[in-house]
Enzyme design. Structure first.
Site, PDB file in Angstrom:
ATOM      1  N   GLU A  46       1.002  -1.169   0.057  1.00  3.97           N
ATOM      2  CA  GLU A  46       0.101   0.139  -0.082  1.00  3.97           C
ATOM      3  C   GLU A  46       0.838   1.214   0.069  1.00  3.97           C
ATOM      4  OE1 GLU A  46      -3.695   1.915   2.734  1.00  3.97           O
ATOM      5  OE2 GLU A  46      -2.284   0.134   3.565  1.00  3.97           O
ATOM      6  N   LYS A 115      -9.385   2.610  -2.104  1.00  6.28           N
ATOM      7  CA  LYS A 115      -9.453   1.993  -0.746  1.00  6.28           C
ATOM      8  C   LYS A 115     -10.883   2.298  -0.395  1.00  6.28           C
ATOM      9  CE  LYS A 115      -7.191   1.015   3.554  1.00  6.28           C
ATOM     10  NZ  LYS A 115      -5.852   1.650   4.297  1.00  6.28           N
ATOM     11  N   CYS A 171      -5.472  -3.079   2.242  1.00  5.15           N
ATOM     12  CA  CYS A 171      -5.211  -3.217   3.614  1.00  5.15           C
ATOM     13  C   CYS A 171      -6.520  -3.351   4.585  1.00  5.15           C
ATOM     14  CB  CYS A 171      -4.615  -1.781   4.182  1.00  5.15           C
ATOM     15  SG  CYS A 171      -3.827  -2.295   5.878  1.00  5.15           S
ATOM     16  N   THR A 461     -15.253 -54.714   6.569  1.00  2.45           N
ATOM     17  CA  THR A 461     -13.669 -54.340   6.740  1.00  2.45           C
ATOM     18  C   THR A 461     -13.193 -53.556   5.589  1.00  2.45           C
ATOM     19  OG1 THR A 461     -12.994 -56.298   5.882  1.00  2.45           O
ATOM     20  CG2 THR A 461     -13.622 -56.289   8.235  1.00  2.45           C
ATOM     21  N   TRP A 471     -11.946 -53.547  -5.976  1.00  2.00           N
ATOM     22  CA  TRP A 471     -11.108 -54.656  -5.521  1.00  2.00           C
ATOM     23  C   TRP A 471     -11.992 -55.529  -4.311  1.00  2.00           C
ATOM     24  CZ3 TRP A 471      -7.668 -57.538  -7.863  1.00  2.00           C
ATOM     25  CH2 TRP A 471      -6.865 -58.433  -7.166  1.00  2.00           C
TER      26      TRP A 471
END
Length: 635
Positions: A46, A115, A171, A461, A471
């Site tokens: 700034e 700003k 800011c 599990t 799988w």
């Protein structure tokens, strides 16, 4: 850059207060330095052109005119540099002075963002010198520059990458209850820059870090915060130069304080867009007040400098990892405890193999039973040895159950499976999928029937990695009454078991768990060779650490195959060659699509992380979707 990555930089010049020409030279030096680092979005502090601490000198024409001349020369210097620069400078317009972030690219001033919130409390007196941003955003005319968009509602849009849309705040704006960046984000900005001059007081840096991280998370943006450092007046204040680059709540880089360190980081705009796309609560707006300002960046093949963990599901920091493990075990146990209470079950049935997954399921079940004040003896652990069972896994299973105080039941299934082979006319010497799956289904049948006999519940599990790859034997180990591991990837299963071993304070139990961790992952469905496991899962489907990496970026962000491939190259550079990564990535996609029918009818189970595969929750996917376009991209 590649795959929607943009290199951002926060550059902190060492300035002299009110010496605009000196500061101009410093800014230009850092512009060149950023360009040499291949930075594309570069942010300065700034009012760095004059110094934030000029106080009443801001009311003097000489300073404002000098800053204006320097700004023009800085813009001219940017010609030919491949980047967009945001420089803090005072701009006078219609008899008012504004504290601004000036966007500069390729020789031009693109726009000026004033700003909004001027601090005028404690050590700050900005309202004495500056006017707050006007309510409107418009095009103004500046001497020697011409028409320039001026106002808070500016979007700087990259012509070459539609995902790069930048807005700015300054800011204090981000400290306000309703920061401008919030409005910028819902109006399309993916990257917020902040030119800041925030002084140091004890502990303030912690809040500042939290603030920037939180704002980037709540706005789902990348955020570049560049703070003033050494060179500002120390008459009453000290500026430490804490700059931060964040991405959706994650701090990618942060400068050291008190040394004016400039920083770079590669932000992933693809991640930002993916996150917004999946969040139904991130509602986009279309404010007519916004002005789009377009700029160009040259295409770059520069490799990113960002690092990626090979285990995205597992925190690198041990203390964080331990906390995560305890939390996950608690989530698993709480889910099961609720299910036990709801159904009135006082008994759990678990197939225990001596492998990682069944071990974790048992540990979670023990925790649930302790929470529910049910005796651990009501956990019936069933070991069912058959053709592939080794002494090592069998003994580990038995010792584990004993040390945890559960009930062990052994049922050898050899004869039952051989009889089944005879019933269906299968030759036991043919070790094919029928040979393997007959064992898995026999075990599941036994568990289900025991659950009926003891008025119990079969605890699943299987883990999430196995579900992703399919799988699992359909209606075999694929099925249960509650799957406590269903959203835990294999790489995390290992750490959960290891955490339990480290914290159980029972040396003999810990020893068993360590040996389970050292045992190769295997379904043990084929006969062992010389008593050693002959069937290793990762030899067949690929390394789980690769598949978990692929799974994370497919499910969490929906990345394209080429981007996942590129990230895998970076993460596993010293582990696997590119051919190996390519091979298993194709395997992942093929299996993920082809095996979805197994996930479509999954048992219930608790979600524990940001990635899950439940067909009732995170993954609504047709079982017969075609994988071709994903494979073609890789080929």
């Amino acid at each position: 850059m590649k795959y929607d990555f943009i290199r951002c930089a926060a550059m902190i010049p060492t300035i002299k207060v009110a010496d605009c020409q000196y500061n101009e030279a410093e800014i230009i030096r850092l512009m060149d330095s950023a360009a040499s680092e291949k930075a594309e979005v570069i942010v300065f502090p700034e009012l760095c052109l004059t110094g934030y601490t000029c106080q009443d000198l801001f009311l003097w024409d000489t300073l404002i005119e000098s800053a204006y001349r320097s700004l023009i020369r800085i813009a001219q210097h940017s010609e030919g540099l491949n980047g967009i620069f945001f420089v803090g400078a005072p701009i006078r317009y219609q008899n008012k002075l504004y504290n601004c972030a000036v966007a500069i690219c390729n020789g031009n001033i693109l726009g000026i963002v004033p700003k909004t919130f001027l601090p005028n409390y404690s050590e700050f007196y900005e309202a004495r010198h500056f006017a707050p941003a006007p309510q409107y955003t418009d095009v103004i005319i500046l001497p020697e520059i011409g028409e320039i968009p001026f106002g808070t509602d500016l979007r700087f849009c990259c012509s070459e990458n539609s995902k790069l849309i930048i807005s700015a705040e300054i800011c204090e704006d981000v400290w306000a209850p309703c920061p401008p960046s919030t409005g910028h984000a819902v109006n399309g900005a993916t990257l917020i820059v902040n030119c800041s001059a925030s002084d140091e007081t004890t502990g303030k840096y912690l809040y500042r870090r939290q603030l920037i991280s939180s704002q980037s998370a709540s706005t789902v943006t990348a955020y570049v915060y560049c703070n003033a450092g050494e060179g500002e007046s120390t008459q009453d204040l000290v500026f430490g130069g804490q700059s931060i680059i964040a991405e959706n709540g994650t701090i990618l880089n942060e400068s050291k304080r008190f040394i004016n360190e400039s920083i770079c980081a590669d932000v992933d705009l693809g991640r930002i867009i993916a996150e917004r796309q999946r969040m139904t609560t991130f509602e986009m707006q279309n404010d007519d007040e916004y002005i789009d300002v377009f700029f160009s960046l040259k295409d770059s093949d520069e490799d990113i400098k960002r690092t990626y963990s090979t285990k995205p599901f597992v925190p690198d920091d041990k203390s964080e990892r331990d906390a995560r493990c305890e939390e996950i075990l608690t989530i698993q146990a709480m889910g099961l405890k609720k299910r036990l209470n709801h159904t009135g079950c006082r008994t759990a049935i678990i197939g225990i193999s001596g492998g990682l997954d069944s071990t974790l399921a048992l540990l979670a079940t023990v925790k649930a039973f302790d929470m529910a004040a049910i005796s651990r003896k009501n956990i019936i652990c069933v070991t069912m040895p058959c053709f592939g069972t080794t002494d090592r896994t069998y003994n580990n299973a038995c010792h584990l159950v004993e040390k945890l105080g559960a009930t062990l039941k052994e049922i050898n299934i050899n004869e039952a499976v051989i009889l089944h082979f005879s019933d269906i006319g299968h030759d036991p010497d043919i070790h094919d999928v029928t040979y393997e799956n007959s064992q898995a289904r026999e075990r599941t049948q036994i568990l289900m029937d025991l659950a009926n006999k003891y008025n119990g519940m079969v605890i699943g599990t299987g883990d999430m990695s196995e579900l992703a790859l399919g799988w699992a034997t359909y209606n075999g180990d694929h099925m249960s009454m509650y799957g406590v591991n269903c959203s835990i990837p294999k790489t995390l299963v290992r750490h959960l078991v290891n955490y339990y071993a480290d914290t159980c304070n029972e040396p003999e139990l810990s020893s068993v768990l360590i040996d389970v961790l050292d045992t190769p992952v295997s379904p043990e469905l084929l006969p062992p060779v010389d008593g050693i496991i002959s069937q290793k899962t990762e030899d067949l489907v690929g390394p789980y650490e690769l598949h978990d990496f692929f799974l994370y970026y497919v499910m969490r962000f929906g990345y394209a195959p080429k981007k996942i491939q590129y990230l895998a190259y970076l993460a596993f550079d010293t582990v696997y060659d590119k051919a190996t990564i390519n091979k298993w990535l194709k395997t992942f996609y093929r299996r993920f699509f082809a095996q979805h029918f197994k996930r479509s009818c999954l048992p219930d189970g608790p979600k524990v992380g940001s990635v899950a595969l439940s067909p009732r929750g995170d993954l609504r996917m047709p079982s017969d979707a075609c994988v071709n376009i994903w494979i073609k991209e890789l080929e």
